[in-house]
Structure formats: structure tokens, C-alpha cells
Motif scaffolding. Structure first.
Motif, PDB file in Angstrom:
ATOM      1  N   ASP A  32       0.796  -1.224   0.000  1.00  0.00           N
ATOM      2  CA  ASP A  32       0.000   0.000   0.000  1.00  0.00           C
ATOM      3  C   ASP A  32       0.834   1.282   0.000  1.00  0.00           C
ATOM      4  O   ASP A  32       0.281   2.375   0.014  1.00  0.00           O
ATOM      5  N   GLY A  33       2.144   1.163  -0.020  1.00  0.00           N
ATOM      6  CA  GLY A  33       2.982   2.352  -0.099  1.00  0.00           C
ATOM      7  C   GLY A  33       3.035   3.174   1.164  1.00  0.00           C
ATOM      8  O   GLY A  33       3.423   4.344   1.128  1.00  0.00           O
ATOM      9  N   SER A  34       2.677   2.598   2.300  1.00  0.00           N
ATOM     10  CA  SER A  34       2.687   3.351   3.551  1.00  0.00           C
ATOM     11  C   SER A  34       4.075   3.363   4.184  1.00  0.00           C
ATOM     12  O   SER A  34       4.896   2.482   3.948  1.00  0.00           O
TER      13      SER A  34
ATOM     14  N   THR B 229       2.074   7.226   0.644  1.00  0.00           N
ATOM     15  CA  THR B 229       2.778   7.799  -0.504  1.00  0.00           C
ATOM     16  C   THR B 229       1.990   7.454  -1.766  1.00  0.00           C
ATOM     17  O   THR B 229       2.096   6.370  -2.305  1.00  0.00           O
ATOM     18  N   GLY B 230       1.175   8.367  -2.226  1.00  0.00           N
ATOM     19  CA  GLY B 230       0.418   8.181  -3.451  1.00  0.00           C
ATOM     20  C   GLY B 230      -0.871   7.415  -3.253  1.00  0.00           C
ATOM     21  O   GLY B 230      -1.124   6.806  -2.221  1.00  0.00           O
ATOM     22  N   ALA B 231      -1.734   7.457  -4.272  1.00  0.00           N
ATOM     23  CA  ALA B 231      -3.004   6.743  -4.230  1.00  0.00           C
ATOM     24  C   ALA B 231      -2.796   5.238  -4.299  1.00  0.00           C
ATOM     25  O   ALA B 231      -3.530   4.464  -3.707  1.00  0.00           O
ATOM     26  N   ILE B 232      -1.822   4.824  -5.084  1.00  0.00           N
ATOM     27  CA  ILE B 232      -1.379   3.433  -5.095  1.00  0.00           C
ATOM     28  C   ILE B 232       0.105   3.454  -4.780  1.00  0.00           C
ATOM     29  O   ILE B 232       0.756   4.493  -4.877  1.00  0.00           O
ATOM     30  N   GLY B 233       0.638   2.322  -4.382  1.00  0.00           N
ATOM     31  CA  GLY B 233       2.048   2.419  -4.082  1.00  0.00           C
ATOM     32  C   GLY B 233       2.691   1.132  -3.645  1.00  0.00           C
ATOM     33  O   GLY B 233       2.038   0.193  -3.223  1.00  0.00           O
TER      34      GLY B 233
ATOM     35  N   VAL C 249      10.922   6.287  -1.754  1.00  0.00           N
ATOM     36  CA  VAL C 249      10.573   6.274  -3.166  1.00  0.00           C
ATOM     37  C   VAL C 249       9.422   5.304  -3.376  1.00  0.00           C
ATOM     38  O   VAL C 249       9.503   4.134  -2.996  1.00  0.00           O
ATOM     39  N   ASN C 250       8.330   5.796  -3.966  1.00  0.00           N
ATOM     40  CA  ASN C 250       7.202   4.953  -4.338  1.00  0.00           C
ATOM     41  C   ASN C 250       7.490   4.401  -5.727  1.00  0.00           C
ATOM     42  O   ASN C 250       7.523   5.133  -6.710  1.00  0.00           O
ATOM     43  N   SER C 251       7.705   3.067  -5.805  1.00  0.00           N
ATOM     44  CA  SER C 251       8.115   2.486  -7.076  1.00  0.00           C
ATOM     45  C   SER C 251       6.955   2.269  -8.038  1.00  0.00           C
ATOM     46  O   SER C 251       7.169   1.970  -9.212  1.00  0.00           O
ATOM     47  N   GLU C 252       5.711   2.416  -7.584  1.00  0.00           N
ATOM     48  CA  GLU C 252       4.560   2.274  -8.481  1.00  0.00           C
ATOM     49  C   GLU C 252       4.360   3.511  -9.341  1.00  0.00           C
ATOM     50  O   GLU C 252       4.114   3.419 -10.540  1.00  0.00           O
ATOM     51  N   ASP C 253       4.443   4.691  -8.712  1.00  0.00           N
ATOM     52  CA  ASP C 253       4.249   5.910  -9.504  1.00  0.00           C
ATOM     53  C   ASP C 253       5.548   6.667  -9.755  1.00  0.00           C
ATOM     54  O   ASP C 253       5.555   7.711 -10.400  1.00  0.00           O
ATOM     55  N   GLY C 254       6.675   6.133  -9.255  1.00  0.00           N
ATOM     56  CA  GLY C 254       7.963   6.751  -9.540  1.00  0.00           C
ATOM     57  C   GLY C 254       8.144   8.115  -8.924  1.00  0.00           C
ATOM     58  O   GLY C 254       8.702   9.012  -9.551  1.00  0.00           O
ATOM     59  N   THR C 255       7.682   8.286  -7.678  1.00  0.00           N
ATOM     60  CA  THR C 255       7.763   9.576  -7.009  1.00  0.00           C
ATOM     61  C   THR C 255       8.615   9.477  -5.748  1.00  0.00           C
ATOM     62  O   THR C 255       8.484   8.535  -4.972  1.00  0.00           O
ATOM     63  N   VAL C 256       9.496  10.464  -5.580  1.00  0.00           N
ATOM     64  CA  VAL C 256      10.291  10.592  -4.363  1.00  0.00           C
ATOM     65  C   VAL C 256       9.537  11.477  -3.382  1.00  0.00           C
ATOM     66  O   VAL C 256       9.055  12.555  -3.755  1.00  0.00           O
ATOM     67  N   TYR C 257       9.424  11.014  -2.136  1.00  0.00           N
ATOM     68  CA  TYR C 257       8.723  11.771  -1.100  1.00  0.00           C
ATOM     69  C   TYR C 257       9.691  12.155   0.013  1.00  0.00           C
ATOM     70  O   TYR C 257      10.519  11.341   0.438  1.00  0.00           O
ATOM     71  N   ALA C 258       9.567  13.384   0.470  1.00  0.00           N
ATOM     72  CA  ALA C 258      10.269  13.846   1.658  1.00  0.00           C
ATOM     73  C   ALA C 258       9.234  14.063   2.749  1.00  0.00           C
ATOM     74  O   ALA C 258       8.326  14.901   2.604  1.00  0.00           O
ATOM     75  N   LEU C 259       9.324  13.286   3.825  1.00  0.00           N
ATOM     76  CA  LEU C 259       8.365  13.345   4.923  1.00  0.00           C
ATOM     77  C   LEU C 259       9.019  13.953   6.154  1.00  0.00           C
ATOM     78  O   LEU C 259      10.197  13.691   6.438  1.00  0.00           O
ATOM     79  N   ARG C 260       8.255  14.743   6.886  1.00  0.00           N
ATOM     80  CA  ARG C 260       8.751  15.267   8.148  1.00  0.00           C
ATOM     81  C   ARG C 260       8.825  14.126   9.148  1.00  0.00           C
ATOM     82  O   ARG C 260       7.837  13.429   9.392  1.00  0.00           O
TER      83      ARG C 260
END
Length: 216
Positions: free
Chosen positions: A139-141, A158-162, A178-189
Motif C-alpha cells: 500500500d505504499g505506507s 505515498t500516493g493513491a497506489i504504491g 521512493v514509491n516504485s509504483e508511480d515513480g515519485t520521491v517523497y520527503a516526509l517530516r
């Protein structure tokens, strides 16, 4: 590799080998119990190995003496362990197939706590500043758990799918995944999981991407 010795565990037979790094000569080899798809960890003279039974939803965590491979202890698990073990401050942290994170005492394998999340983790947990960070492949959590008892501090999506298949990177006050499903890098506090920024790599499913930060 530790002190000139390379430790390798067999993916199909669960055999752990200790080899001289300089010439590949065999020091010792021993059966760990179950095949393993994760990396062994060597800490304070002990080798920790996670194994999984391919025919049943079960596995084990084993501790062996690094100098001769003799078994120190083995903890049988009723679920498949998917990640490499993380050994920090006398504790072993493992992600398992039912979506939980287990914390074991490194000297005897006794269970200190077990926290159920929602889906399976493939990557090793990360411990930083008294917090256990765990990522989920279905689930990309991203989960932040308290080291002392495994209680949930926060969960971020991270994202709607992940699918986050690599360990997070935590630097100072930020956690990077990095969410490998949508190819997005996330910076979280790191304090609460709030998204500070995101950047699309421009392609879905880029594979296992390991974030890295250098400098400030």
C-alpha cells in the motif's frame, strides 16, 4: 564483510558460508534452518540470519557465533520473514509477511514486541533517534513506531497506489522514500510524517530505488 570475512547465505538451501575475503577459502559453513533471501547481519561477534520456509508460511531468525558458526539460538516464526534483520542496541527488528514488525532481544531471541501494520514489508526497518521506520510493499505506507514498545507514532501514505520496496533514509528531521509504483520521491517530516515535498521521476515502477543524501 566483517574483519576480512565474507558471510553468504544460500537462497535455496539456507546454508551460511564464512569465506576469507582475500582468497575465498572456506572458514566454515552451517545449515541455518530455512532458505534466505535477505542479507545476514554481523554485530558484536554474532551473525543474524532470517530464513523462510518456501512450502509454508513460516520461518526463523537465527543467531550464530561468527568465528565458528555454532548456533547461539533460533526463534521459530509462524509467519514468513521477508526483510533482512536490523540489529541495533541489543534488539533485532524484522518485517514479516503478515504486515507486522517484530522486535527481538538479540542475546536470546525473545520477543519484546510485535506491531501489526497493514501489509508486508520487503525492506529492513530503520532505527533513528528512538524511532523504528518501516515501509510497506502493498500500500505504499510508511510507519513510524516507538522503539521502546512498538506503539504507532504516525503513518504516512505515498500516493493513491504504491509500493515502497526499499528502506527509508532518515537525515536530521526528514525521511526520504521512493514509491516504485508511480515513480515519485517523497520527503516526509520525521516528527509526524507530513509530506514536505514530492518529485516525480517521470516513470512508473523504476525498480528498487535507494535514496541517498550527501552534504547538507
Amino acid at each position: 564483510m566483517v574483519n576480512g570475512v565474507l558471510y553468504v547465505v544460500g537462497e535455496t538451501d539456507g546454508m551460511l558460508y564464512a569465506l576469507h575475503a582475500r582468497d575465498g577459502s572456506l572458514l566454515w559453513h552451517v545449515q541455518t534452518g530455512y532458505p534466505s533471501v535477505s542479507l545476514p547481519q554481523v554485530v558484536n561477534g554474532s551473525v543474524y540470519v532470517v530464513g523462510s520456509d518456501p512450502t509454508a508460511p513460516s520461518g526463523s531468525v537465527s543467531a550464530l557465533r561468527a568465528d565458528d558458526g555454532s548456533l547461539l539460538w533460533r526463534r521459530r516464526m509462524t509467519r514468513v520473514a521477508l526483510s533482512s534483520p536490523l540489529v541495533v542496541d541489543g534488539r533485532i527488528y524484522v518485517s514479516v509477511s503478515d504486515g507486522s514488525v517484530d522486535a527481538l532481544r538479540s542475546r536470546d531471541g525473545s520477543v519484546l514486541w510485535r506491531t501489526r501494520t497493514r501489509s508486508a514489508g520487503l525492506s529492513a526497518p530503520l532505527v533513528e533517534n528512538g524511532v523504528v521506520y518501516s515501509t510497506e510493499v502493498l500500500d505504499g505506507s510508511v510507519y513510524a513506531l516507538k522503539v521502546s514498545d512498538g506503539s504507532l507514532l504516525w503513518q504516512a501514505q505515498t500516493g493513491a497506489i504504491g509500493a515502497v520496496v526499499s528502506s527509508p533514509l532518515v537525515i536530521k528531521s526528514m525521511a526520504y522514500v521512493v514509491n516504485s509504483e508511480d515513480g515519485t520521491v517523497y520527503a516526509l517530516r520525521a516528527s509526524d510524517g507530513a509530506v514536505r515535498w514530492r518529485y516525480s521521476l517521470g516513470q512508473p515502477d523504476p525498480g528498487v530505488v535507494l535514496p541517498m543524501v550527501m552534504g547538507s
